[in-house]
Structures are given as structure tokens and as C-alpha cells.
Design an enzyme around this catalytic site. Structure first.
Site, PDB file in Angstrom:
ATOM      1  CD  GLU A  61     -17.432  21.389 -12.561  1.00  0.00           C
ATOM      2  OE1 GLU A  61     -17.679  21.333 -11.344  1.00  0.00           O
ATOM      3  OE2 GLU A  61     -17.429  22.458 -13.212  1.00  0.00           O
ATOM      4  CG  HIS A  89     -13.354  21.895 -11.512  1.00  0.00           C
ATOM      5  ND1 HIS A  89     -13.135  22.872 -12.446  1.00  0.00           N
ATOM      6  CD2 HIS A  89     -14.407  22.328 -10.783  1.00  0.00           C
ATOM      7  CE1 HIS A  89     -13.991  23.857 -12.295  1.00  0.00           C
ATOM      8  NE2 HIS A  89     -14.776  23.553 -11.284  1.00  0.00           N
ATOM      9  CG  HIS A 138     -15.707  23.305  -5.920  1.00  0.00           C
ATOM     10  ND1 HIS A 138     -16.873  22.716  -6.337  1.00  0.00           N
ATOM     11  CD2 HIS A 138     -15.330  24.126  -6.938  1.00  0.00           C
ATOM     12  CE1 HIS A 138     -17.177  23.127  -7.546  1.00  0.00           C
ATOM     13  NE2 HIS A 138     -16.263  23.988  -7.950  1.00  0.00           N
TER      14      HIS A 138
HETATM   15  C1  G6D Z   1     -17.040  29.481 -10.432  1.00  0.00           C
HETATM   16  O1  G6D Z   1     -19.404  29.137 -10.512  1.00  0.00           O
HETATM   17  C2  G6D Z   1     -18.159  28.604 -10.934  1.00  0.00           C
HETATM   18  C3  G6D Z   1     -18.018  27.206 -10.406  1.00  0.00           C
HETATM   19  O2  G6D Z   1     -19.005  26.371 -10.991  1.00  0.00           O
HETATM   20  C4  G6D Z   1     -16.621  26.675 -10.735  1.00  0.00           C
HETATM   21  O3  G6D Z   1     -16.477  25.378 -10.231  1.00  0.00           O
HETATM   22  C5  G6D Z   1     -15.593  27.599 -10.117  1.00  0.00           C
HETATM   23  O4  G6D Z   1     -15.747  28.899 -10.639  1.00  0.00           O
HETATM   24  C6  G6D Z   1     -14.174  27.134 -10.432  1.00  0.00           C
HETATM   25  O5  G6D Z   1     -17.215  29.694  -9.072  1.00  0.00           O
END
Ligand code: G6D
Length: 345
Positions: free
Chosen positions: A309, A179, A105
Site C-alpha cells: 500500500e 489495497h 481507511h
Molecule cells: C487489518 O491491520 C490490517 C490493516 O492494515 C488492513 O488494511 C486491514 O486489515 C484490511 O485491519
């Protein structure tokens, strides 16, 4: 139609402002310039009751401490990048390894963790906010400088559109998303297990134990990943599918979109969200690991919200069979997703 701006708090000696967009039907979107975070969306149920349909926190402190990217614009790249490294044009780049040995991210100071410059938009048929952020060469480990422009607009047809554009001064990776965690029950009355999700997708990505794509595209036919004709989210958590178990007894998977539209419907409230995008995929995350902290309306818990997303595929730089997430020098990156709130009645 109205747009208002007001003081929300401060971060690293920078003022954080909030912006509220409201249309003639009462649909209201509130966001802040820290991470372009959507903090609230008030949408009518079948009886016209305006209630909040996204998860979040009551104040900036909640968002600053958040590790679940609530409501944020995520980038330069959404999802995980294996080993926090990639090769591009013969050079090896090392990204922040902010999840074990991997990158996730956008890294420690990704788009979701900075204050963006802002300008309100007040037009005849839409109101909104234009956010700008200059990501310098080397930020997070990414090559090239890119000035991103993210625009949030709301019109009279209950269409909330997010558009993101950027032109890098060198070849780089760009694969953003928003998100937000949607919960159409209204003010988090229920979790999202009874929400019906429809995704015109015949293939989804297999994940490994680090939640990274293996590179295999799996057929949805005969599995709880088949949302082509609508399916309750609860079918996943109730199943013994090994991919469901792998990511915490829910969904956390990228789906390749055959048609670039996703529907989320809550029969109890009559709220329907239609998501249309220019992106090739959508990661569906049913907040399987959401726990251990308080949020607006109570304690975080799994299945409290669902993220849709829209994006390119995670870790695409390591999978030549995935659509590319490389934006070439002086080319324009353009991500756009429209969220239409329909009152099913
Ligand atoms: C966890 O695996 C999930 C991710 O896909 C998500 O974006 C994140 O939490 C906030 O890591």
C-alpha cells in the site's frame, strides 16, 4: 490493446460496471467502479500461462460484504487515525470511528465503498478507465469538498499505472492507497510465504497494540524488517520479533522508502512485480487476519496475499515528524503508482 465495459451488478440502485483492459501481451486488468476495485489481473508465468495474481471474489456481493478492502482505492486517508479526531487550523474534526475508537481507511463511506463515475480511455499506446467521485464537505467527518479523479491505465510495456488527483476547496487530509492483495503464484496455487520482497527501506514504523504508529521510526538492520537485499516473506511469520507478533504474526507495517521502488518475486512462477511510486512510504500487509470467509478459489486464510500500500504515513496528522498528509485549499493532491509485471523467465 482493448478496453471493454460491461454490467457487473447494482449497489443502492446504482449500476456497477466492470472494465477489462488488455494489452498485446495478454496482460489483463479488470476493475469495477464500486471502490475502483481491481478484481483480477491476468499475468503470464515463465511459460506464458496467463493466471490471476490478485485475491478477490467471484461477484459484487462478495465485494459488498468484504471487510478486507480487497483491490480497492482507500481514502480519504488510508490507515488508522487515532481516536477518529484531529485538529486542523484550530478546528477539531471528528471522523467515523469505524474500528473501535479509531478511524480506518476513510470511514464507513470511504472511497472504497462508493460507486464512482467512469469514462473509458482508448488511446494509441494505452487503454484505461477514468473514475471520478465528488466527496462532499463533511463526508466521513473530513473538511472540504474534493472531486477525486482516479485513472487506471495499461500500456504495451506491461505497465499498469494508477493515478489519483484532487483539488479540495478547503484544507483537508488526503492520503490514499490501493489495497490489492497480490499473489504471484497464479490462481492462488500457493500462499505468498515463499515470495521474495525487496524494499529499499532502512526505517519502519513501530506500531502499538491498536496497530497505530507510536511515532518511533525503527532501524531495519538485523531484523526481519530488512528487505533491502530481498527477503522471503516467511521470515517474518517464522520470527519471534515482538512487532511481528503484535499484528498477528506477520507484517502490517509502514516502511519509509529510501528509493521509491518495491519488488515482489515468485521464483516458482517466474513472475516479478515492480512497484514504483511517488509516495514516501509503503504499508506491507501479509493478510495476517484474513480468515472466516470464502473468496475466489477457496477459503480466506492468512498469508494468502500481500498488500503493498504505497501512501503517506498513517496517522500523520498526529505526528509532526511524519510527512504531512494535509492538502491545502486549491492545491492539487497527486498520488501515482506504477505496477510493472515482468516475466523473469
Ligand atoms: C487489518 O491491520 C490490517 C490493516 O492494515 C488492513 O488494511 C486491514 O486489515 C484490511 O485491519
Amino acid at each position: 490493446m482493448e478496453v471493454t465495459a460491461y454490467h457487473y451488478g447494482a449497489f443502492e440502485n446504482q449500476e456497477v460496471q466492470a472494465f477489462t483492459l488488455k494489452n498485446n501481451n495478454g496482460l489483463t486488468v479488470t476493475c469495477i467502479d464500486y471502490g475502483c476495485i481491481i478484481t483480477e489481473i491476468l499475468a503470464p508465468d515463465r511459460n506464458g500461462n496467463l493466471e490471476n495474481v490478485v485475491l478477490g471474489f467471484d461477484d459484487l456481493e462478495g465485494y459488498l460484504a468484504d471487510t478486507s478492502y480487497q483491490g480497492a482505492i482507500v481514502g480519504r486517508t488510508a490507515g488508522r487515525t487515532r481516536g477518529g479526531q484531529f485538529e486542523l487550523n484550530g478546528e477539531t474534526y471528528s471522523l467515523d470511528q469505524n474500528e473501535n475508537n479509531n478511524h480506518i481507511h476513510g470511514g464507513v463511506k470511504g472511497f472504497s465503498k462508493v460507486v464512482w463515475d467512469s469514462k473509458i480511455l482508448n488511446e494509441e499506446n494505452r487503454v484505461g478507465v477514468e473514475f471520478k467521485y465528488r466527496s462532499e464537505d463533511g463526508e466521513g467527518g473530513y473538511p472540504g469538498t474534493v472531486e477525486m479523479t482516479v485513472t487506471y491505465t495499461l500500456n504495451k510495456e506491461n505497465e499498469f499505472v494508477i493515478s489519483a488527483k484532487g483539488v479540495p476547496d478547503a484544507d483537508t487530509l488526503l492520503n490514499i492507497t490501493n489495497h490489492a492483495y497480490f499473489n504471484l503464484s497464479g490462481d492462488v496455487k500457493n500462499d505468498v510465504l515463499d515470495h521474495e520482497l525487496t524494499i529499499k527501506s532502512s526505517k519502519f514504523l513501530e506500531l502499538d497494540e491498536e496497530f497505530l504508529p507510536t511515532g518511533k521510526l525503527l532501524d531495519v538492520t538485523g531484523t526481519v524488517f530488512d528487505f533491502q537485499n530481498g527477503r522471503k516473506i516467511s521470515d517474518g511469520p517464522k520470527s519471534n520479533d515482538e512487532q511481528i507478533a503484535l499484528v498477528g504474526q506477520g507484517y502490517d507495517h509502514p516502511f519509509m522508502l529510501d528509493e521509491k521502488v518495491v519488488h515482489l518475486y515468485d521464483e516458482a512462477s517466474g513472475r516479478r512485480l515492480v512497484v514504483e511510486t511517488n509516495q514516501p512510504a509503503v504499508v506491507v500487509y501479509t493478510s495476517n487476519t484474513l480468515k472466516g470467509f470464502n473468496m475466489r478459489g477457496g477459503e480466506a486464510r492468512p498469508y494468502l496475499g500481500v498488500c503493498l500500500e504505497t501512501q503517506g504515513l498513517p496517522d500523520a496528522i498526529h505526528h509532526p515528524n511524519f510527512p504531512s498528509v494535509v492538502t491545502k485549499k486549491d492545491e492539487q493532491y497527486h498520488w501515482e503508482t506504477k505496477y510493472t509485471f515482468v516475466n523473469q523467465g
